[in-house]
Design an enzyme around this catalytic site. Structure first.
Site, PDB file in Angstrom:
ATOM      1  CG  HIS A 155      -0.166   0.267   2.510  1.00  0.00           C
ATOM      2  ND1 HIS A 155       0.516  -0.715   3.169  1.00  0.00           N
ATOM      3  CD2 HIS A 155       0.039   1.401   3.224  1.00  0.00           C
ATOM      4  CE1 HIS A 155       1.102  -0.198   4.245  1.00  0.00           C
ATOM      5  NE2 HIS A 155       0.832   1.085   4.302  1.00  0.00           N
TER       6      HIS A 155
HETATM    7  C1  UD1 Z   1      -1.304   5.934   5.763  1.00  0.00           C
HETATM    8  C2  UD1 Z   1       0.073   6.364   6.241  1.00  0.00           C
HETATM    9  C3  UD1 Z   1       1.050   5.207   6.073  1.00  0.00           C
HETATM   10  C4  UD1 Z   1       0.544   3.967   6.763  1.00  0.00           C
HETATM   11  C5  UD1 Z   1      -0.861   3.641   6.305  1.00  0.00           C
HETATM   12  C6  UD1 Z   1      -1.397   2.500   7.112  1.00  0.00           C
HETATM   13  C7  UD1 Z   1       0.700   8.726   5.955  1.00  0.00           C
HETATM   14  C8  UD1 Z   1       1.498   9.668   5.146  1.00  0.00           C
HETATM   15  N1  UD1 Z   1       0.576   7.489   5.450  1.00  0.00           N
HETATM   16  O1  UD1 Z   1      -1.212   5.642   4.378  1.00  0.00           O
HETATM   17  O2  UD1 Z   1       2.291   5.568   6.638  1.00  0.00           O
HETATM   18  O3  UD1 Z   1       1.403   2.900   6.442  1.00  0.00           O
HETATM   19  O4  UD1 Z   1      -1.711   4.783   6.496  1.00  0.00           O
HETATM   20  O5  UD1 Z   1      -2.415   1.810   6.451  1.00  0.00           O
HETATM   21  O6  UD1 Z   1       0.208   9.084   6.992  1.00  0.00           O
HETATM   22  N2  UD1 Z   1      -8.593   5.559   2.023  1.00  0.00           N
HETATM   23  C9  UD1 Z   1      -9.850   5.002   2.139  1.00  0.00           C
HETATM   24  N3  UD1 Z   1     -10.345   4.801   3.405  1.00  0.00           N
HETATM   25  C10 UD1 Z   1      -9.661   5.132   4.520  1.00  0.00           C
HETATM   26  C11 UD1 Z   1      -8.404   5.720   4.396  1.00  0.00           C
HETATM   27  C12 UD1 Z   1      -7.877   5.915   3.127  1.00  0.00           C
HETATM   28  O7  UD1 Z   1     -10.509   4.686   1.162  1.00  0.00           O
HETATM   29  O8  UD1 Z   1     -10.183   4.905   5.627  1.00  0.00           O
HETATM   30  C13 UD1 Z   1      -8.023   5.750   0.673  1.00  0.00           C
HETATM   31  C14 UD1 Z   1      -8.319   7.125   0.092  1.00  0.00           C
HETATM   32  O9  UD1 Z   1      -8.479   6.969  -1.291  1.00  0.00           O
HETATM   33  C15 UD1 Z   1      -7.052   7.887   0.388  1.00  0.00           C
HETATM   34  C16 UD1 Z   1      -5.971   6.811   0.286  1.00  0.00           C
HETATM   35  O10 UD1 Z   1      -6.600   5.631   0.763  1.00  0.00           O
HETATM   36  O11 UD1 Z   1      -6.830   8.930  -0.495  1.00  0.00           O
HETATM   37  C17 UD1 Z   1      -4.728   7.092   1.102  1.00  0.00           C
HETATM   38  O12 UD1 Z   1      -5.057   7.328   2.482  1.00  0.00           O
HETATM   39  P1  UD1 Z   1      -4.008   8.095   3.450  1.00  0.00           P
HETATM   40  O13 UD1 Z   1      -4.514   8.104   4.829  1.00  0.00           O
HETATM   41  O14 UD1 Z   1      -3.648   9.407   2.844  1.00  0.00           O
HETATM   42  O15 UD1 Z   1      -2.707   7.229   3.335  1.00  0.00           O
HETATM   43  P2  UD1 Z   1      -2.502   5.660   3.480  1.00  0.00           P
HETATM   44  O16 UD1 Z   1      -2.052   5.140   2.149  1.00  0.00           O
HETATM   45  O17 UD1 Z   1      -3.666   5.036   4.125  1.00  0.00           O
HETATM   46  N1  UDP Z   2      -3.549  -5.653   9.144  1.00  0.00           N
HETATM   47  C1  UDP Z   2      -4.862  -6.052   9.408  1.00  0.00           C
HETATM   48  N2  UDP Z   2      -5.669  -6.404   8.350  1.00  0.00           N
HETATM   49  C2  UDP Z   2      -5.226  -6.388   7.060  1.00  0.00           C
HETATM   50  C3  UDP Z   2      -3.896  -5.981   6.809  1.00  0.00           C
HETATM   51  C4  UDP Z   2      -3.087  -5.603   7.865  1.00  0.00           C
HETATM   52  O1  UDP Z   2      -5.289  -6.089  10.572  1.00  0.00           O
HETATM   53  O2  UDP Z   2      -6.009  -6.722   6.168  1.00  0.00           O
HETATM   54  C5  UDP Z   2      -2.693  -5.204  10.276  1.00  0.00           C
HETATM   55  C6  UDP Z   2      -1.368  -5.936  10.411  1.00  0.00           C
HETATM   56  O3  UDP Z   2      -1.519  -7.087  11.221  1.00  0.00           O
HETATM   57  C7  UDP Z   2      -0.484  -4.900  11.068  1.00  0.00           C
HETATM   58  C8  UDP Z   2      -1.049  -3.573  10.560  1.00  0.00           C
HETATM   59  O4  UDP Z   2      -2.322  -3.869  10.019  1.00  0.00           O
HETATM   60  O5  UDP Z   2      -0.617  -4.921  12.465  1.00  0.00           O
HETATM   61  C9  UDP Z   2      -0.158  -2.983   9.519  1.00  0.00           C
HETATM   62  O6  UDP Z   2      -0.771  -1.843   8.985  1.00  0.00           O
HETATM   63  P1  UDP Z   2      -0.375  -1.225   7.582  1.00  0.00           P
HETATM   64  O7  UDP Z   2       0.298  -2.247   6.749  1.00  0.00           O
HETATM   65  O8  UDP Z   2      -1.603  -0.588   7.061  1.00  0.00           O
HETATM   66  O9  UDP Z   2       0.593  -0.033   7.982  1.00  0.00           O
HETATM   67  P2  UDP Z   2       2.169   0.075   8.265  1.00  0.00           P
HETATM   68  O10 UDP Z   2       2.525  -0.886   9.327  1.00  0.00           O
HETATM   69  O11 UDP Z   2       2.866  -0.147   6.978  1.00  0.00           O
HETATM   70  O12 UDP Z   2       2.311   1.503   8.680  1.00  0.00           O
END
Ligand code: UD1
Ligand code: UDP
Length: 357
Positions: A207
């Site tokens: 992601h």
């Molecule tokens: C964010 C964090 C990343 C983390 C990840 C965990 C930042 C810069 N990035 O990335 O470090 O690893 O969360 O999962 O803070 N969206 C949805 N529903 C949601 C949230 C997001 O549909 O509840 C979609 C939207 O299209 C949005 C995109 O995901 O534009 C990105 O969401 P965003 O919170 O900006 O960043 P993540 O990729 O989720």
């Molecule tokens: N995770 C979850 N369901 C999923 C994918 C990930 O519960 O479908 C959990 C996973 O066990 C871990 C956390 O989400 O604890 C990791 O989050 P993510 O990969 O979104 O963010 P990052 O760690 O890269 O910031």
């Protein structure tokens, strides 16, 4: 007298990694409240974890939603400030490296409220990653730096942060895994529903912005996963983050060789991870969890802020090229699983709240 703590969180990994800290606060009857920024809001990335991990509701939800980095960080900063002025906590706790973390730490420090950074001192040394900027800045405006390992402590000292501010606690992800793995026993196994056999499938997640927002890179990752499935004759299951789903649709990407499912709850994900033959990921938390669960990990990046996993041998950096993903998977499958987890014994949250009390 115990301090009043504001626990600031906003995304899936923060909810999961803060859950043991929240439980510890409840256990010790600490004066605390949860402030959710609303950076994540889709049920499967947010509410599902509060329900399953039986966490108290957030006292505040800022509902900031998705936006560009500046707009999202700026909105959180402005909105958190209002709450902090009203609540006057002694300490604001943030965890990790998201925009929520940077905005929470900055808002608090400008109000002269102490900041505690859980998971301090991680560095990928890749400034193109938004997370690297967030974690460096959060560390440098924190008063309590809860470093997961001795290595992260040394990084902080190397950046001139006074030793008195740093405590090595282990990572709260170990607490979360240990506390929740036992609950999985006796629970319906998601493997059955998905038609998977333990040890006979690969699990994948990707992601990161730098991976999935670039068509050629995302394409190459998908074809790498397909090559792995083909080479070993095993299915690849990919619980897909909404960001990645959106980008696949936008780029017109598809794959018949990969089983895409919606993101799953934490207990299901732990079960999928611990029964996988190997996990391919660009997630930070998943690199740690696979190390703890004794499952080999292939990281779909050129660097990691979790070098401890490379050192103990649970993880390998594959980059994002189709050929290197297959080669790294083959190499990892040849390794003996005999590493020990470098992220602590599951008492990180106890240590963190102990320090604050
Ligand atoms: C964010 C964090 C990343 C983390 C990840 C965990 C930042 C810069 N990035 O990335 O470090 O690893 O969360 O999962 O803070 N969206 C949805 N529903 C949601 C949230 C997001 O549909 O509840 C979609 C939207 O299209 C949005 C995109 O995901 O534009 C990105 O969401 P965003 O919170 O900006 O960043 P993540 O990729 O989720
Ligand atoms: N995770 C979850 N369901 C999923 C994918 C990930 O519960 O479908 C959990 C996973 O066990 C871990 C956390 O989400 O604890 C990791 O989050 P993510 O990969 O979104 O963010 P990052 O760690 O890269 O910031």
């Amino acid at each position: 007298m115990s301090q009043k703590i504001a626990i600031v969180l906003g995304t899936r990994p923060e909810i999961i990694k803060m859950s043991p800290v929240i439980r510890e606060c409840t256990k010790r009857d600490v004066d605390y409240f949860i402030l959710h920024t609303g950076q994540h809001y889709t049920y499967n990335l947010d509410k599902i974890f509060f329900e399953q991990l039986e966490l108290p509701d957030a006292k505040y939800n800022l509902d900031v939603g998705s936006d560009s980095h500046g707009a999202q960080t700026g909105t959180i900063l402005r909105e958190i400030e209002n709450v902090l002025i009203q609540e006057k906590p002694d300490v604001v706790l943030v965890e990790g490296d998201t925009n929520t973390v940077l905005a929470g730490a900055l808002a608090a420090t400008k109000l002269h409220i102490k900041v505690g950074h859980v998971e301090a001192g991680l560095r990928s040394y890749d400034r193109t990653m938004p997370e690297e900027i967030n974690r460096v800045l959060a560390d440098h405006c924190s008063d309590y730096l809860f470093a997961p390992t001795e290595k992260s402590k040394q990084i902080l000292l190397g950046e001139g942060i006074p030793t008195a501010r740093i405590v090595v606690t282990g990572n709260t992800v170990v607490d979360a895994v240990y506390q929740n793995l036992s609950i999985c026993e006796g629970r319906t196994n998601p493997l059955h529903e998905l038609g998977l056999v333990s040890g006979e499938y690969f699990l994948a997640t990707a992601h990161r912005q730098e991976n999935v927002d670039v068509k050629t890179i995302f394409e190459s990752i998908i074809s790498g996963l397909e090559r792995v499935a083909g080479a070993f004759g095993l299915p690849v299951i990919y619980p897909i983050h909404p960001r990645s789903r959106k980008m696949m649709d936008r780029f017109g990407l598809n794959s018949t060789g990969i089983l895409f499912i919606d993101p799953v709850d934490y207990l299901s994900f732990l079960q999928l991870e611990s029964n996988a033959k190997l996990v391919l990921t660009d997630s930070g938390g998943v690199q740690e969890e696979t190390c703890i669960l004794n499952v080999p990990c292939v990281t779909l990046r050129d660097n990691t802020e979790r070098p401890e996993t490379l050192e103990v041998g649970s993880n390998i950096l594959a980059g994002t090229k189709t050929e290197t993903i297959l080669a790294a998977t083959t190499e990892m499958l040849g390794r003996t699983i005999n590493w020990s987890n470098p992220f602590g014994d599951g008492s990180a949250s106890e240590k963190i709240i102990g320090v604050l009390e």
